[in-house]
Enzyme design. Sequence first.
Site, PDB file in Angstrom:
ATOM      1  N   GLU A  63       0.795  -1.327  -0.052  1.00  0.00           N
ATOM      2  CA  GLU A  63       0.026  -0.035   0.033  1.00  0.00           C
ATOM      3  C   GLU A  63       0.797   1.356   0.040  1.00  0.00           C
ATOM      4  O   GLU A  63       2.004   1.235   0.175  1.00  0.00           O
ATOM      5  CB  GLU A  63      -0.733  -0.119   1.126  1.00  0.00           C
ATOM      6  CG  GLU A  63      -0.056   0.044   2.483  1.00  0.00           C
ATOM      7  CD  GLU A  63      -0.946   0.132   3.700  1.00  0.00           C
ATOM      8  OE1 GLU A  63      -1.700  -0.510   3.962  1.00  0.00           O
ATOM      9  OE2 GLU A  63      -0.319   0.739   4.843  1.00  0.00           O
ATOM     10  N   HIS A  65       0.379   5.734   0.961  1.00  0.00           N
ATOM     11  CA  HIS A  65      -0.816   6.880   1.368  1.00  0.00           C
ATOM     12  C   HIS A  65       0.211   8.144   1.816  1.00  0.00           C
ATOM     13  O   HIS A  65       1.382   7.926   1.833  1.00  0.00           O
ATOM     14  CB  HIS A  65      -1.271   6.384   2.885  1.00  0.00           C
ATOM     15  CG  HIS A  65      -0.524   5.269   3.665  1.00  0.00           C
ATOM     16  ND1 HIS A  65       0.750   5.828   4.334  1.00  0.00           N
ATOM     17  CD2 HIS A  65      -0.412   3.997   3.928  1.00  0.00           C
ATOM     18  CE1 HIS A  65       1.208   4.877   5.043  1.00  0.00           C
ATOM     19  NE2 HIS A  65       0.701   3.606   4.504  1.00  0.00           N
ATOM     20  N   HIS A  69       4.892   6.607   8.430  1.00  0.00           N
ATOM     21  CA  HIS A  69       5.386   5.436   9.168  1.00  0.00           C
ATOM     22  C   HIS A  69       6.829   5.634   9.861  1.00  0.00           C
ATOM     23  O   HIS A  69       7.477   5.856   9.238  1.00  0.00           O
ATOM     24  CB  HIS A  69       5.281   4.016   8.702  1.00  0.00           C
ATOM     25  CG  HIS A  69       3.764   3.552   8.357  1.00  0.00           C
ATOM     26  ND1 HIS A  69       2.522   3.711   8.990  1.00  0.00           N
ATOM     27  CD2 HIS A  69       3.479   2.924   7.266  1.00  0.00           C
ATOM     28  CE1 HIS A  69       1.404   3.102   8.431  1.00  0.00           C
ATOM     29  NE2 HIS A  69       1.989   2.828   7.319  1.00  0.00           N
ATOM     30  N   HIS A 103       4.909   0.236   0.213  1.00  0.00           N
ATOM     31  CA  HIS A 103       5.600  -0.565   1.197  1.00  0.00           C
ATOM     32  C   HIS A 103       4.839  -1.809   1.615  1.00  0.00           C
ATOM     33  O   HIS A 103       3.495  -1.763   1.111  1.00  0.00           O
ATOM     34  CB  HIS A 103       5.725   0.521   2.483  1.00  0.00           C
ATOM     35  CG  HIS A 103       4.391   0.927   2.894  1.00  0.00           C
ATOM     36  ND1 HIS A 103       3.955   2.179   2.443  1.00  0.00           N
ATOM     37  CD2 HIS A 103       3.560   0.593   4.135  1.00  0.00           C
ATOM     38  CE1 HIS A 103       2.707   2.302   3.108  1.00  0.00           C
ATOM     39  NE2 HIS A 103       2.749   1.378   4.318  1.00  0.00           N
ATOM     40  N   CYS A 117       5.026   0.497  15.188  1.00  0.00           N
ATOM     41  CA  CYS A 117       4.700   1.600  13.956  1.00  0.00           C
ATOM     42  C   CYS A 117       4.045   2.633  14.520  1.00  0.00           C
ATOM     43  O   CYS A 117       2.940   2.715  15.105  1.00  0.00           O
ATOM     44  CB  CYS A 117       4.007   0.691  12.933  1.00  0.00           C
ATOM     45  SG  CYS A 117       3.640   1.959  11.535  1.00  0.00           S
TER      46      CYS A 117
HETATM   47 MN    MN Z   1       1.023   1.574   5.631  1.00  0.00          MN
END
Ligand code: MN
Length: 149
Positions: A63, A65, A69, A103, A117
């Site tokens: 994914e 975004h 992270h 990632h 995370c």
């Molecule tokens: Mn992610």
Amino acid sequence: MKKDTVVRHTGDYRWEGVEVLKYKDEGAHFQSITRQVLFDGVPELPCQLRYFEIASGGYSTLERHQHVHRVIVLRGRGQALVGQQIVDLKELDVVTIQPYQWHQFRGTGNDPFGFLCLVSSERDQPELPRPEELKELRSNPAIDDFIRV
Ligand code: MN
């Protein structure tokens, strides 16, 4: 002492009062991964810290975004696709996923691969690769074998 001053580790990467959750509520684009929320955002610290654990051979969603992270490995061995590269990961390595970088994490050892995370409490929804994006990612031989969807 306030109730949430200390969250006790109860052994084997579990914490008192912290539920072991499904990684995501739905989807078939991940495998053998759990999620524990160690703290949730408060106005003074608007972020969330999650502990994810991937069983040997399991993987997170491929994914991307807008949100970032910050990952710290706590146990086991794994690999991550970060943008166009595959990185090997072990205990206490720190990884940053930048905005819109593709990632995916994978457990590669015999033991579970566990990592913290950190994310912002307010964050956008992840995007999955569209067919043409997947094709482009797979056109890189260095990452084609790694990708699971
Ligand atoms: Mn992610």
